[in-house]
Design a protein around this motif. Structure first.
Motif, PDB file in Angstrom:
ATOM      1  N   THR A 103      -9.812  74.865  26.275  1.00 56.59           N
ATOM      2  CA  THR A 103      -9.310  75.136  24.929  1.00 56.59           C
ATOM      3  C   THR A 103      -9.266  73.815  24.172  1.00 56.59           C
ATOM      4  O   THR A 103      -8.695  72.842  24.642  1.00 56.59           O
ATOM      5  N   THR A 144     -11.690  78.424  22.287  1.00 56.48           N
ATOM      6  CA  THR A 144     -11.682  78.671  23.720  1.00 56.48           C
ATOM      7  C   THR A 144     -13.124  78.837  24.171  1.00 56.48           C
ATOM      8  O   THR A 144     -13.845  79.700  23.660  1.00 56.48           O
ATOM      9  N   TYR A 181      -4.788  79.198  13.007  1.00 54.22           N
ATOM     10  CA  TYR A 181      -3.377  79.107  12.659  1.00 54.22           C
ATOM     11  C   TYR A 181      -3.262  78.088  11.537  1.00 54.22           C
ATOM     12  O   TYR A 181      -3.218  76.890  11.788  1.00 54.22           O
ATOM     13  N   THR A 190     -12.511  81.753  18.728  1.00 57.30           N
ATOM     14  CA  THR A 190     -11.755  80.884  17.833  1.00 57.30           C
ATOM     15  C   THR A 190     -10.577  81.647  17.255  1.00 57.30           C
ATOM     16  O   THR A 190     -10.725  82.778  16.804  1.00 57.30           O
ATOM     17  N   VAL A 192      -5.131  74.717  11.829  1.00 55.06           N
ATOM     18  CA  VAL A 192      -5.436  74.369  13.218  1.00 55.06           C
ATOM     19  C   VAL A 192      -6.290  75.481  13.823  1.00 55.06           C
ATOM     20  O   VAL A 192      -5.940  76.653  13.753  1.00 55.06           O
ATOM     21  N   TYR A 193      -7.398  75.102  14.382  1.00 60.85           N
ATOM     22  CA  TYR A 193      -8.290  76.045  15.035  1.00 60.85           C
ATOM     23  C   TYR A 193      -8.204  75.818  16.539  1.00 60.85           C
ATOM     24  O   TYR A 193      -8.261  74.691  17.009  1.00 60.85           O
ATOM     25  N   LEU A 194      -8.057  76.895  17.277  1.00 63.59           N
ATOM     26  CA  LEU A 194      -8.074  76.809  18.735  1.00 63.59           C
ATOM     27  C   LEU A 194      -9.377  77.433  19.217  1.00 63.59           C
ATOM     28  O   LEU A 194      -9.610  78.624  19.034  1.00 63.59           O
ATOM     29  N   LYS A 223      -8.225  72.052  20.612  1.00 59.44           N
ATOM     30  CA  LYS A 223      -7.438  72.173  19.385  1.00 59.44           C
ATOM     31  C   LYS A 223      -8.088  71.283  18.329  1.00 59.44           C
ATOM     32  O   LYS A 223      -8.279  70.098  18.547  1.00 59.44           O
ATOM     33  N   THR A 224      -8.446  71.876  17.188  1.00 60.00           N
ATOM     34  CA  THR A 224      -9.118  71.147  16.123  1.00 60.00           C
ATOM     35  C   THR A 224      -8.313  71.293  14.836  1.00 60.00           C
ATOM     36  O   THR A 224      -7.969  72.410  14.447  1.00 60.00           O
TER      37      THR A 224
END
Length: 86
Positions: A26, A15, A8, A5, A11-13, A28-29
């Protein structure tokens, strides 16, 4: 299974690489955090309950005796209670 994880701001990415699923996904949350202290407290309580239930379900599925499971839950509980609050 691989899970990573990156954060940003809000925003959490996530993987995820799974041996059955060939390749990497991936996700995007976007997270909307609580806007008041009372809502944060409620979220904290809900997350604590969620984590507790997850641990109990995980331990129940282990292939060991009930006595070993009880010792494991007691050890986790002691470790958590020994840690200072953040």
């Amino acid at each position: 299974m691989y899970f990573h994880t990156e954060t940003y701001h809000y925003v959490y990415l996530h993987t995820i690489m799974h041996p059955i699923m060939k390749g990497v996904i991936t996700i995007k949350t976007v997270i909307h955090f609580p806007t008041s202290a009372s809502k944060q407290k409620k979220l904290d309580e809900l997350m604590s309950r969620f984590h507790s239930e997850y641990i109990i379900e995980f331990v129940e599925k282990l292939n060991c005796s009930t006595e070993q499971k009880i010792r494991l839950i007691d050890a986790v509980s002691k470790k958590i209670s020994d840690q200072p609050l953040r």
